[in-house]
Write a protein that holds these residues in place. Structure first.
Motif, PDB file in Angstrom:
ATOM      1  N   LEU A 183       0.946  -1.310   0.055  1.00  0.00           N
ATOM      2  CA  LEU A 183      -0.038   0.074  -0.064  1.00  0.00           C
ATOM      3  C   LEU A 183       0.678   1.320  -0.178  1.00  0.00           C
ATOM      4  CD1 LEU A 183      -2.859   1.466   0.572  1.00  0.00           C
ATOM      5  CD2 LEU A 183      -2.451   1.153   2.797  1.00  0.00           C
ATOM      6  N   PHE A 184       1.690   1.438   0.967  1.00  0.00           N
ATOM      7  CA  PHE A 184       2.668   2.640   0.856  1.00  0.00           C
ATOM      8  C   PHE A 184       3.626   2.742  -0.237  1.00  0.00           C
ATOM      9  CE2 PHE A 184       0.865   2.277   5.310  1.00  0.00           C
ATOM     10  CZ  PHE A 184       0.139   3.681   5.264  1.00  0.00           C
ATOM     11  N   SER A 185       3.882   1.667  -0.752  1.00  0.00           N
ATOM     12  CA  SER A 185       5.024   1.648  -1.691  1.00  0.00           C
ATOM     13  C   SER A 185       4.162   2.207  -2.964  1.00  0.00           C
ATOM     14  CB  SER A 185       5.565   0.127  -2.015  1.00  0.00           C
ATOM     15  OG  SER A 185       5.530   0.099  -3.401  1.00  0.00           O
ATOM     16  N   TYR A 186       2.962   1.669  -3.080  1.00  0.00           N
ATOM     17  CA  TYR A 186       1.987   2.356  -4.054  1.00  0.00           C
ATOM     18  C   TYR A 186       1.709   3.854  -4.025  1.00  0.00           C
ATOM     19  CZ  TYR A 186      -2.109   2.651  -7.284  1.00  0.00           C
ATOM     20  OH  TYR A 186      -2.796   2.828  -8.460  1.00  0.00           O
ATOM     21  N   TYR A 187       1.589   4.220  -2.716  1.00  0.00           N
ATOM     22  CA  TYR A 187       1.044   5.718  -2.408  1.00  0.00           C
ATOM     23  C   TYR A 187       2.474   6.497  -2.743  1.00  0.00           C
ATOM     24  CZ  TYR A 187       0.586   9.826   0.115  1.00  0.00           C
ATOM     25  OH  TYR A 187       0.568  11.371   0.561  1.00  0.00           O
ATOM     26  N   LEU A 188       3.645   6.004  -2.289  1.00  0.00           N
ATOM     27  CA  LEU A 188       4.834   6.513  -2.529  1.00  0.00           C
ATOM     28  C   LEU A 188       4.991   6.914  -4.109  1.00  0.00           C
ATOM     29  CD1 LEU A 188       7.507   5.549   0.128  1.00  0.00           C
ATOM     30  CD2 LEU A 188       6.180   7.638  -0.022  1.00  0.00           C
ATOM     31  N   ASN A 189       4.992   5.829  -4.736  1.00  0.00           N
ATOM     32  CA  ASN A 189       4.879   6.033  -6.356  1.00  0.00           C
ATOM     33  C   ASN A 189       4.177   6.782  -6.883  1.00  0.00           C
ATOM     34  OD1 ASN A 189       6.528   3.815  -7.914  1.00  0.00           O
ATOM     35  ND2 ASN A 189       4.776   3.599  -8.882  1.00  0.00           N
ATOM     36  N   GLY A 190       3.096   7.048  -6.369  1.00  0.00           N
ATOM     37  CA  GLY A 190       2.147   8.178  -6.878  1.00  0.00           C
ATOM     38  C   GLY A 190       2.621   9.444  -6.788  1.00  0.00           C
ATOM     39  N   ILE A 191       3.692   9.757  -5.935  1.00  0.00           N
ATOM     40  CA  ILE A 191       3.796  11.267  -5.478  1.00  0.00           C
ATOM     41  C   ILE A 191       5.415  11.698  -5.745  1.00  0.00           C
ATOM     42  CG2 ILE A 191       2.123  11.621  -3.680  1.00  0.00           C
ATOM     43  CD1 ILE A 191       4.335  11.174  -1.500  1.00  0.00           C
ATOM     44  N   VAL A 192       6.096  10.426  -5.798  1.00  0.00           N
ATOM     45  CA  VAL A 192       7.486  10.787  -6.281  1.00  0.00           C
ATOM     46  C   VAL A 192       7.539  10.932  -7.915  1.00  0.00           C
ATOM     47  CG1 VAL A 192       8.588   9.783  -4.287  1.00  0.00           C
ATOM     48  CG2 VAL A 192       8.402   8.345  -6.271  1.00  0.00           C
ATOM     49  N   HIS A 193       8.776  11.535  -8.178  1.00  0.00           N
ATOM     50  CA  HIS A 193       9.016  11.554  -9.665  1.00  0.00           C
ATOM     51  C   HIS A 193       9.020  10.290 -10.376  1.00  0.00           C
ATOM     52  CE1 HIS A 193       9.255  16.083  -9.612  1.00  0.00           C
ATOM     53  NE2 HIS A 193      10.315  15.883  -8.740  1.00  0.00           N
ATOM     54  N   ASP A 194       8.694  10.131 -11.647  1.00  0.00           N
ATOM     55  CA  ASP A 194       8.634   8.935 -12.208  1.00  0.00           C
ATOM     56  C   ASP A 194      10.263   8.713 -12.804  1.00  0.00           C
ATOM     57  OD1 ASP A 194       6.211   8.794 -12.285  1.00  0.00           O
ATOM     58  OD2 ASP A 194       5.843   9.612 -14.359  1.00  0.00           O
ATOM     59  N   SER A 195      10.705   7.701 -12.541  1.00  0.00           N
ATOM     60  CA  SER A 195      12.121   7.578 -12.773  1.00  0.00           C
ATOM     61  C   SER A 195      12.314   7.151 -14.512  1.00  0.00           C
ATOM     62  CB  SER A 195      12.682   6.394 -11.975  1.00  0.00           C
ATOM     63  OG  SER A 195      11.930   5.217 -12.010  1.00  0.00           O
TER      64      SER A 195
END
Lengths: 195, 195, 195, 195
Positions: A183-195
DNA sequence: GATGAATGAGCTTTCATTCAT
DNA sequence: GATGAATGAAAGCTCATTCAT
């Protein structure tokens, strides 16, 4: 029984109250049990707290503040907003197991939400959490850790919301081991820059 | 007072029970109030339900099933999985206002989670919801509506989790008008194909 | 359920009442159980008996009369007073096992002795028994079966008293197999001529 | 109302319970009445006894023990087995009037004989009485006071049985003044040496 | 500062009894 | 003639709360 100063006694009583309120719930908990659990007699409870409800409110406030403080302490350890967020998540995953009772108490409080005093404590707790996370996100945006197109107010509520529903799953025993991580990995994925 | 058949009376009683249990909470609710609210005397309640707790369990089960059924009905109306999901969201936003009591009851039940009977009802409710949404997502993936790289089981839990935390915000009166809309639009954005 | 005439129904009800009153006791017995046991609804019970207490009184009277009648029938079979007495003893030893419920009911009634109606029934029962036995003894004396120096009134009360205490032992489960036999043989020994 | 120590209050409560249980009977007696009669409120009763039934059992046990003790005390006063027996009889005739309530209670208990706890108390009471009397008789035989051909076990049960049926007659108000005297004189006549 | 004793008020549950149909 | 529906009244028990010591 054991001699204690007023302050000490009060702390012991609150600890006992947390336990008993969490194990049962506000209504089901008996003042007698809180007293027994703290190794004192009932009147002592009333020397320190004007009523059962009052004791409950104090306990609730304290728990909420403690949770907030826990997060603030965690945040203070790192300088990087992204790392801070990750630490908060780690802390939460710890809390869920170590401070099960506190968690449960916070959650159960919604059942008493019709009481204006309870409502205020809960609402304040939520709003403080929102603010804490929002600030962190804003900070992170300013420092280039998070994408500039995110809405920090919204993402803060979403983040806190994740805590809430995970708690709910946990208490209902439908929480699977890796869900929280995912869940939180998905969350962070949504707010950090795309690599 | 007004003569009724057993079936009718039972329905009226359950309706009354929902109201009273929701307004107070399981512990605070008095059987007498449930009776008065249904325009009967207390013994009538006991003729239809063996105990207060039993009445509570029946009410809880019923509410859970009703919620599920509501979603299922809504789904049946459309053929497109994406539309179905959107309809569920719409239905939920409606529920939150129209069926406030039911919602509250479901939520409060977590306070009684230590009771094995209650736990089972709640857990079953969660798991059914997970399944319902997961199936929908899978279907959508198969039909090309959603991205092929999503994890439907995870996304289902996340989706239901959104309902939970929104309910929580709502009951605590920290829910702002557009949050729910924003939330689900963000959610859908995460599972449909990038345009 | 099954169609019956008033008389039949009443008999069935009384039978059921005997069972339920004996199994519990007057206070603990529920009219509902008496009805269920007789395969009828509660109001039917009230059609035949004006109140629970009244039903109880009727049952009690009937039991007492039945017991008396049983003894009278037994007596009628033989011409010899000594044999009659022996038959009564035999009948009693049979009763204790076969009509356990009746016996228990008679015994339990003493708990309700403060009720004047109950007292009268019990007292009447005792007095009738006394009379029955006394007559028998007198007859036996006149015919030379028993010693002329016995006091028939006293011996009658003693005889009935034996029934009472044996019942008491029996219900308390301290009655040993041969006690009753030994008791009555000892009794008879005291009133017949020395050989 | 009047402040008392726990011990004192408990004694007062038991006294009150004896009175109320005896006046009505276990089922009919109300805890409220026991409280009122002891000049306290109901909760006090429950502070000392976990339930009405428990209070009843304690009362019953106590009464039984008290009766036994009374007989034992009486016995201790004399050295001659025959005199001892006569003293017991005298004591009983006194009890029947002075300790009417206790007597009634013991008797009524048979109505609750289906309760295993009650059964045990009653059965134990009977068996103790049997033993007490049997020992006395054996002693008397050894010392030449009673005939050597009597069966002390049997005679003990008979003796106790006399108490039981006299109690029964007394409570039913069919006991005539001289019956008890006549009865025990007849009994003694059967076990002492012919003159 | 602490406690044992006491209570008012209330809650769930039961049961004998009565109508309306 | 029979029944399902309904109730008044009470009983057992609990609990937050307060004094007197």
């Amino acid at each position: 029984m054991a001699r204690m100063t007023g302050e000490e006694r009060k702390k012991v009583l609150i600890k006992s109250a947390i336990k008993v309120f969490a194990e049962e719930n506000y209504r089901a908990a008996k003042v007698a049990d809180i007293a027994t659990n703290a190794d004192v007699t009932e009147p002592i409870v009333y020397k320190h707290f004007s009523s059962k409800k009052n004791l409950y409110l104090e306990v609730l406030t304290l728990i909420m503040e403690k949770t907030m403080k826990r997060f603030q302490n965690v945040i203070a350890k790192s300088m990087n907003p992204l790392e801070k967020l990750e630490l908060i998540i780690k802390e939460y995953n710890l809390m869920i197991h170590v401070f099960r009772q506190e968690l449960k108490l916070e959650f159960q409080a919604v059942s008493e939400i019709d009481d204006p005093d309870v409502k205020e404590i809960i609402a304040t707790g939520y709003l403080s959490s929102f603010k804490l996370v929002e600030n962190l996100l804003q900070e992170g945006m300013d420092q280039g850790y998070f994408r500039e197109d995110i809405d920090p107010a919204f993402q803060a509520k979403l983040f806190v919301g994740h805590f809430i529903h995970v708690s709910s799953y946990y208490l209902s025993e439908v929480l699977e081991d890796d869900y929280s991580e995912q869940l939180f990995s998905y969350y962070l994925n949504g707010i950090v820059h795309d690599s």
